[in-house]
Write a protein that holds these residues in place. Structure first.
Motif, PDB file in Angstrom:
ATOM      1  N   ARG A 112       0.847  -1.193   0.000  1.00  0.00           N
ATOM      2  CA  ARG A 112       0.000   0.000   0.000  1.00  0.00           C
ATOM      3  C   ARG A 112       0.880   1.239   0.000  1.00  0.00           C
ATOM      4  N   LEU A 159      -8.953   4.839   0.323  1.00  0.00           N
ATOM      5  CA  LEU A 159      -8.197   3.600   0.231  1.00  0.00           C
ATOM      6  C   LEU A 159      -8.747   2.771  -0.919  1.00  0.00           C
ATOM      7  N   ASP A 182      -8.360  -3.749  -2.010  1.00  0.00           N
ATOM      8  CA  ASP A 182      -7.216  -4.659  -1.981  1.00  0.00           C
ATOM      9  C   ASP A 182      -7.322  -5.632  -3.163  1.00  0.00           C
ATOM     10  N   ARG A 213      -3.766  -0.324  10.051  1.00  0.00           N
ATOM     11  CA  ARG A 213      -3.155  -1.084   8.957  1.00  0.00           C
ATOM     12  C   ARG A 213      -1.848  -1.740   9.407  1.00  0.00           C
ATOM     13  N   GLU A 214      -1.063  -1.028  10.210  1.00  0.00           N
ATOM     14  CA  GLU A 214       0.185  -1.605  10.730  1.00  0.00           C
ATOM     15  C   GLU A 214      -0.106  -2.849  11.561  1.00  0.00           C
ATOM     16  N   LEU A 273      -2.747  -4.778  11.375  1.00  0.00           N
ATOM     17  CA  LEU A 273      -3.209  -5.850  10.482  1.00  0.00           C
ATOM     18  C   LEU A 273      -2.030  -6.530   9.801  1.00  0.00           C
ATOM     19  N   ASP A 274      -1.026  -5.739   9.399  1.00  0.00           N
ATOM     20  CA  ASP A 274       0.176  -6.303   8.795  1.00  0.00           C
ATOM     21  C   ASP A 274       0.894  -7.235   9.769  1.00  0.00           C
TER      22      ASP A 274
END
Length: 191
Positions: free
Chosen positions: A52, A65, A68, A91-92, A94-95
């Motif tokens: 991303r 956004l 995906d 998002r971090e 989730l990563d």
């Protein structure tokens, strides 16, 4: 290299090769925003490696956004730029494979501890989902738009809203937390 790891590399390479063009990602992503805010919205999409990245700079308060490309369904979101620290942290996490209640707990605590900036006044998130996006036509198949209005630390007492999910009526989710928000989910169209 084991066969499983090799197959994962092949799948990842195929997924990365199928990333839509930046123009197609932008066209789909901005559909979640109100029409008058689309042209100036920043867009975070995906590069050829599936990472991303910002694919368009913004000229107004919106960040969108792109959907995906590794997912089969379409899911775009746009939100006020003041929510970006909170969203970026999500998002971090989730990563890092952190989801659900644990992810929410971490972000809420980081807001309370002053590690993540979160606006105290309401800010809106728009979420547009569908079965797929036709980039050539610029249309989402089976579109469904819902709204989320973040009102940090709001409660039923401060808002007069129920905490019971209700299709077609606003309700308060995550009351009393940094992530408190009003959900507005219109009835879904009959198929």
């Amino acid at each position: 290299m084991k066969l499983g790891a090799f197959l994962l590399l092949i799948v990842a390479a195929c997924a990365a090769a199928e990333v839509p063009s930046a123009d197609a990602q932008i066209a789909g992503a901005i559909l979640a925003a109100p029409a008058e805010l689309r042209d100036g919205a920043a867009v975070l999409g995906f590069d050829s490696d599936g990472k991303r990245v910002q694919i368009r700079a913004g000229k107004n308060e919106m960040i969108c956004l792109a959907s995906d490309p590794t997912k089969t369904a379409f899911n775009a979101a746009c939100y006020h730029k003041d929510l970006e620290p909170f969203m970026a942290r999500g998002r971090e996490l989730l990563d890092q494979k952190m989801t659900g209640a644990k992810r929410n707990e971490v972000r809420n605590k980081e807001v309370e501890d002053g590690k993540i900036a979160m606006p105290r006044a309401p800010r809106t998130l728009y979420v547009l989902t569908g079965t797929k996006f036709d980039a050539a036509a610029g249309k989402v198949q089976d579109p469904y738009l819902r709204w989320v209005i973040y009102v940090p630390f709001a409660t039923p007492e401060s808002t007069g809203l129920s905490t019971k999910a209700s299709e077609g009526a606003p309700w308060l989710m995550s009351p009393g937390t940094a992530a408190a928000h009003i959900m507005i989910s219109p009835p879904k169209a009959a198929k």
